[in-house]
Design a protein around this motif. Structure first.
Motif, PDB file in Angstrom:
ATOM      1  N   ARG A   1      -4.725  11.313 -11.883  1.00 43.04           N
ATOM      2  CA  ARG A   1      -5.755  11.530 -10.852  1.00 43.04           C
ATOM      3  C   ARG A   1      -7.169  12.176 -11.439  1.00 43.04           C
ATOM      4  NH1 ARG A   1      -5.196  15.055  -5.129  1.00 43.04           N
ATOM      5  NH2 ARG A   1      -7.553  14.634  -4.431  1.00 43.04           N
TER       6      ARG A   1
ATOM      7  N   PRO B   1       0.615   4.099  -1.488  1.00 41.20           N
ATOM      8  CA  PRO B   1       0.074   5.520  -1.259  1.00 41.20           C
ATOM      9  C   PRO B   1      -0.467   5.806  -0.055  1.00 41.20           C
ATOM     10  CG  PRO B   1      -1.054   4.166  -3.352  1.00 41.20           C
ATOM     11  CD  PRO B   1      -0.162   3.324  -2.554  1.00 41.20           C
ATOM     12  N   HIS B   2      -0.433   5.095   0.888  1.00 43.26           N
ATOM     13  CA  HIS B   2      -1.040   5.220   2.131  1.00 43.26           C
ATOM     14  C   HIS B   2      -0.655   6.436   2.758  1.00 43.26           C
ATOM     15  CE1 HIS B   2      -2.681   4.307   6.161  1.00 43.26           C
ATOM     16  NE2 HIS B   2      -1.342   4.524   6.506  1.00 43.26           N
ATOM     17  N   THR B   3      -1.532   7.263   3.391  1.00 38.00           N
ATOM     18  CA  THR B   3      -1.358   8.471   4.284  1.00 38.00           C
ATOM     19  C   THR B   3      -1.184   8.103   5.703  1.00 38.00           C
ATOM     20  OG1 THR B   3      -2.628   9.861   2.587  1.00 38.00           O
ATOM     21  CG2 THR B   3      -2.189  10.758   4.770  1.00 38.00           C
TER      22      THR B   3
ATOM     23  N   GLU C   1      -0.178  10.375  -9.394  1.00 38.11           N
ATOM     24  CA  GLU C   1      -0.715  11.958  -9.264  1.00 38.11           C
ATOM     25  C   GLU C   1      -1.007  12.631 -10.600  1.00 38.11           C
ATOM     26  OE1 GLU C   1      -2.056  15.251  -8.032  1.00 38.11           O
ATOM     27  OE2 GLU C   1      -0.989  13.885  -6.464  1.00 38.11           O
TER      28      GLU C   1
ATOM     29  N   HIS D   1       4.587  12.314   6.271  1.00 34.82           N
ATOM     30  CA  HIS D   1       3.182  12.333   6.056  1.00 34.82           C
ATOM     31  C   HIS D   1       2.611  11.206   5.100  1.00 34.82           C
ATOM     32  CE1 HIS D   1      -0.577  14.110   5.131  1.00 34.82           C
ATOM     33  NE2 HIS D   1      -0.483  14.040   3.787  1.00 34.82           N
ATOM     34  N   LYS D   2       3.401  10.596   4.150  1.00 33.17           N
ATOM     35  CA  LYS D   2       2.917   9.834   3.372  1.00 33.17           C
ATOM     36  C   LYS D   2       4.089   8.477   3.597  1.00 33.17           C
ATOM     37  CE  LYS D   2       0.363  10.244   0.303  1.00 33.17           C
ATOM     38  NZ  LYS D   2      -1.274   9.983   0.284  1.00 33.17           N
TER      39      LYS D   2
ATOM     40  N   GLN E   1      -8.250   9.865  -3.360  1.00 28.43           N
ATOM     41  CA  GLN E   1      -7.802  10.858  -2.286  1.00 28.43           C
ATOM     42  C   GLN E   1      -6.252  10.659  -2.071  1.00 28.43           C
ATOM     43  OE1 GLN E   1      -9.696  13.102  -1.124  1.00 28.43           O
ATOM     44  NE2 GLN E   1     -11.474  12.235  -2.372  1.00 28.43           N
ATOM     45  N   GLU E   2      -5.691   9.474  -2.316  1.00 27.42           N
ATOM     46  CA  GLU E   2      -4.178   9.190  -1.841  1.00 27.42           C
ATOM     47  C   GLU E   2      -3.309   8.907  -3.375  1.00 27.42           C
ATOM     48  OE1 GLU E   2      -4.760   5.681   0.854  1.00 27.42           O
ATOM     49  OE2 GLU E   2      -4.389   7.285   2.675  1.00 27.42           O
ATOM     50  N   THR E   3      -2.518   9.729  -3.402  1.00 21.71           N
ATOM     51  CA  THR E   3      -1.748   9.514  -4.621  1.00 21.71           C
ATOM     52  C   THR E   3      -0.234   9.489  -4.230  1.00 21.71           C
ATOM     53  OG1 THR E   3      -1.653  12.198  -4.645  1.00 21.71           O
ATOM     54  CG2 THR E   3      -3.396  11.136  -5.863  1.00 21.71           C
TER      55      THR E   3
ATOM     56  N   GLU F   1       0.819  -1.178  -0.086  1.00 23.76           N
ATOM     57  CA  GLU F   1      -0.024  -0.027  -0.019  1.00 23.76           C
ATOM     58  C   GLU F   1       0.672   1.145   0.008  1.00 23.76           C
ATOM     59  OE1 GLU F   1      -3.075   0.003  -0.334  1.00 23.76           O
ATOM     60  OE2 GLU F   1      -3.625  -1.935   0.015  1.00 23.76           O
TER      61      GLU F   1
ATOM     62  N   HIS G   1      -3.423   5.706  -8.288  1.00 27.91           N
ATOM     63  CA  HIS G   1      -2.982   6.346  -7.435  1.00 27.91           C
ATOM     64  C   HIS G   1      -1.820   7.268  -7.724  1.00 27.91           C
ATOM     65  CE1 HIS G   1      -5.344   4.632  -4.131  1.00 27.91           C
ATOM     66  NE2 HIS G   1      -4.929   3.541  -4.537  1.00 27.91           N
TER      67      HIS G   1
END
Length: 893
Positions: free
Chosen positions: A154, A115-117, A151, A125-126, A166-168, A113, A149
């Motif tokens: 998107r 792209p997880h925040t 950017e 942050h990521k 939402q997550e990129t 995973e 995912h």
């Protein structure tokens, strides 16, 4: 062929930099898929198992099985680093424990995973930033990523699926991966897995099938994933070819290049190439080589070339403009650099390669591995042959200078006739020819060559003063002189042309560098516009105006007021059209070409931030294609700078809005209790006084009234603090007039007399009356807040000192107590809104010191907090002080 694999110096430097950057860094492998459930995690676990069998130390840092039986079976028995628990808003979240993974020092780390925040409070942050740190530590990383995912895709994914992502992950992360493995599954099989519960649990599967997991969506996502992977493979192949010095295109993917010139046939060639590229689903380039002949071409031919390049852009091609002496060399250089598979040229025309052969012949013989297609494009009506390009003008001074150089060589030969041999005298004429070739056009050089041959024959070759030649060997000398003169003439002309082109390139590069440097730290749109106008005017050699959005829908002149066309109402309308439609308009375009200027929108991120107008040159000449390319670069740089300024302003506005919202929320939560407490006391006392059944004696009645008065005063101070803080933070100017500082101190002492009763209050004022520019009401409130603070946070009966001194051109007011003082590290925080050191049992809202700082800074002063020797807190405020504003000495007596 041996040179074909020899890297250029730039390529060798790039390779050295890449190797230096990769030294000590782990390798990243991305398992890339079109959608959840295609088997990325399973494939990652299988690949990790293969590495483990080879002896590598493998650890699982994060794994998401989503309840899939096959994935859980593959993960069984693998060593895992326990996750880190994070508390957030009453929830217990599990996150990757980066420090524990780093301490484990495994050779291969599995991170699912990508792209997880991460939860708030994490180091990064990521999750992809966690992976970057793992790679920097030297560990190899396997990770998983779905195409939606990325950017850059998107918005495309959102438009296709209707589901916002939402997550990129930045595209650069995928581009930097050492290896990408595409995990693919046909849409029908993926839908079968979804229905069988192998992707999500039944409830999630139903929702996914209704929204995201539609067959059309999966087909589109699969195409995006395969295309993105193909682009990555293509980039890797190009990088490998550059590293190995392979010049020949591989032809894996078609790329077309059309060579355009000033010929009327070029437009038809571009159209034919565009049709061919459309049939092949291939990109194409339109290449223009600016040779000296093109630079000397008539105005109409250069305008035609610009129109042809504009046509290529409209048809979807990429325009490339280079400068050089030989068209063939430049065409092949671009073809090899851009991996072109087919070169499209017109039938033999004026452009030639080497040795007088046509461009077609030269390319056919030298373009190894590249197809050369010769076409006339669309048949068109016969046109008159283009006029020959004018040669540089030969002026009288050139002719006179050439003859004077020959005369000087003759004079030296005659004077030194006794010691100079015939060969020496011939060399004098060769030197004269070289001297003339260094500054004159070709015709005077040929004149100097002929005159030198004749002068040598007349003055020095027997029989002297006759053109007859007694010895036939002297004819070889004459021929050698003529050949040397011709060669020197050609080489000198080429060298001057190359020097002029180098100087022009340097001028453009310097303009672009200067613009980038000047715009780097510029945060004002008008300053950006003025800087850009200067740079663009230098390159265009024409007046430039920059218009920016003004009030309403109007455009205002930000720079270029000296450009006469900028005030023309018709030009303003054309600029407005370019701004609204986001397309160039005016001179040299298809829209309103009769305009006096070319108006180009300053567009970035899909929005126009202004428009730039470039007027016509004073001499009426058209801009060369390379000039236009440089202007486009400058305009794009300006647009990006304006976008940056606009985004910074939007960020500031958003930050101010967020700050206001937070302040409003904080004030409401912070003062609600302090508002309710005095209001409750006032209401309770008033109810007791108004209750007819209550038996209230005089002493109790007086106590209730006194309570109402004190609580009302407390409420008034709170409201005053809020109003003062709001007024100052909103930017309201503080009215400052010379006012006696001791009166402000006395008034503050009077207001706090009841609070300070029972304490020894020492006030130390200078004997001179100090007239300080201030707002007496606000400054009195500052001193009241400081004195109240001393009374609230110190034991009863402890002393309070107020001291006023003059230091240089500042007046210093110090309020000190003998209380517990300020804890270390809290000296600045005490001035923050609603920050209180010991809130328990001490009334207040935490606004008093924030008001003090705001008022003092609005007066141009500063306030600091600290501890005094012997114990206690000390607040020191400094205000500007002008001794020239003081009253005369006799007025103070």
């Amino acid at each position: 062929m041996s040179d074909d694999r020899r890297p250029t110096p730039d390529e060798m430097l790039d390779r050295a930099r890449a190797e230096a950057a990769a030294a000590g860094r782990g390798r990243l492998k991305v398992f890339f898929g079109a959608a959840p459930g295609v088997g990325k995690t399973y494939a990652m676990l299988e690949a990790a198992q293969a590495r483990r069998r080879r002896g590598d130390d493998v650890v699982v840092a994060w794994l998401e099985t989503h309840g899939r039986a096959d994935t859980e079976a593959a993960a069984r028995g693998r060593e895992r680093v326990p996750p880190r628990a994070v508390a957030h808003r009453g929830l217990r979240l599990l996150e990757l424990d980066l420090d524990a993974v780093l301490a484990r020092r495994a050779r291969l780390v599995l991170v699912d995973e990508l792209p997880h925040t991460n939860a708030p409070g994490s180091r990064h942050h990521k999750r992809w930033q966690d992976v970057e740190e793992l790679l920097a530590s030297g560990a190899d990383v396997f990770t998983t990523l779905n195409v939606q995912h990325l950017e850059s895709l998107r918005d495309v994914v959102a438009s296709v699926t209707g589901v916002p992502v939402q997550e990129t992950v930045p595209d650069a992360v995928l581009d930097a991966a050492d290896e990408i493995e595409v995990v693919d599954l046909p849409p029908d099989e993926l839908l079968d897995r979804l229905r069988e519960g192998k992707v999500y649990v039944p409830e999630q599967a139903e929702r996914a099938a209704e929204r995201f997991f539609r067959k059309g969506n999966l087909i589109a996502l699969r195409e995006l994933a395969l295309r993105r992977a193909a682009e990555r493979v293509d980039a890797q192949a190009g990088a490998w070819r550059r590293e190995e010095g392979v010049r020949r295109p591989w032809g894996v993917r078609d790329r077309l290049l059309v060579a355009v010139s000033t010929s009327p046939q070029s437009a038809d060639l571009v159209r034919a190439t565009a049709r061919m590229a459309a049939r092949l689903h291939a990109p194409f380039l339109a290449l223009s080589v600016e040779t000296p002949a093109v630079e000397r071409a008539p105005e109409a031919d250069r305008a035609r070339l610009s129109d042809t390049l504009a046509l290529a852009t409209r048809l979807g091609g990429e325009v490339v403009v280079v400068r050089g002496d030989r068209v063939g060399d430049e065409v092949l250089a671009i073809a090899h650099t851009r991996d072109v598979t087919r070169i499209v040229v017109g039938k033999p025309g004026p452009e030639t390669g080497r040795g007088g052969s046509s461009l077609v012949d030269w390319l056919v013989h030298h373009a190894e591995g590249v197809e050369v297609l010769v076409t006339r494009g669309e048949p068109s009506a016969p046109t008159a042959p283009p006029p020959r390009a004018p040669r540089p003008r030969t002026r009288v001074r050139h002719v006179v200078g050439a003859l004077l150089a020959v005369a000087a060589a003759t004079a030296v030969g005659v004077v030194g006739g006794g010691v100079l041999a015939l060969a020496d005298q011939a060399m004098l004429y060769v030197l004269a020819i070289v001297a003339v070739a260094s500054w004159a056009p070709r015709a005077p050089v040929f004149l100097a060559t002929g005159a030198s041959v004749l002068a040598l024959n007349w003055f020095f070759v027997p029989p002297v003063h006759h053109f007859a030649v007694a010895d036939a060997r002297h004819l070889l000398t004459f021929a050698g002189m003529a050949l040397v003169g011709t060669v020197v003439n050609v080489l000198a002309t080429r060298l001057r042309g190359a020097a002029d082109r180098a100087q022009e390139r340097e001028r453009r590069t310097a303009a672009l560098y200067a613009l980038a440097r000047d715009l780097a730290g510029t945060a004002d749109a008008d300053l950006v516009a003025a800087t850009a106008a200067r740079s663009i005017a230098d390159v265009a050699r024409a007046p430039v105006a920059v218009l920016l959005p003004g009030e309403g829908d109007a455009l205002r002149a930000a720079a270029g007021g000296e450009a006469d066309f900028a005030s023309d109402e018709r030009e303003r309308e054309i600029a407005r059209w370019a701004y609204v439609h986001g397309k160039p308009a005016g001179h040299g375009t298809d829209t309103l070409p009769a305009a006096r200027a070319t108006w180009v929108p300053l567009a970035a991120a899909g929005r126009a931030r202004g428009v730039v107008g470039v007027g016509r040159r004073d001499d009426g000449s058209a801009r060369a294609a390379s000039d236009q390319q440089a202007l486009d670069t400058l305009v794009a740089q300006t647009a990006l700078a304006l976008e940056r300024v606009a985004m910074a302003e939007e960020a500031r506005r958003a930050a101010r809005t967020a700050h206001d919202e937070r302040l409003r929320s904080t004030i409401l939560s912070g003062v609600s209790h302090d508002l309710r407490t005095p209001l409750a006391a006032i209401t309770g006392a008033a109810d007791a006084l108004l209750d007819p059944q209550a038996q209230v004696d005089e002493a109790s009645r007086r106590a209730l009234v006194e309570g109402i008065r004190s609580e009302g005063a407390r409420l008034g101070r709170l409201v005053a603090d809020l109003l003062d803080l709001s007024r100052i933070e909103s930017g309201t100017a503080v009215h400052r007039d010379p006012y006696p500082l001791e009166e402000v101190v006395a008034s503050a002492m009077l207001r706090t007399r009841s609070l300070l009763s029972g304490r020894r209050v020492a006030v130390d004022l200078p004997q001179q009356v100090l007239l300080v520019a201030l707002d007496p009401v606000l400054m009195e409130q500052v001193l009241v807040n400081l004195l109240e603070n001393a009374a609230k946070y110190t034991p009863p009966g402890s002393p309070v000192d107020v001291r006023v001194t003059v230091q240089d051109r500042r007046v210093v007011v110090e309020v000190a107590d003998r209380g517990p003082g300020i804890p270390a590290g809290e000296e600045e925080r005490v001035f923050e809104k609603f920050h209180r050191l010991r809130p328990e049992g001490v009334p207040g809202t935490g606004l008093g010191l924030a008001v003090c700082r705001a008022v003092v800074e609005a007066h141009g002063g500063r306030i600091t907090a600290g501890n005094r020797p012997g114990g206690g807190a000390s607040f020191r405020l400094e205000l500007p002080f002008d001794p020239g504003e003081q009253a005369p000495a006799e007025a103070t007596s």
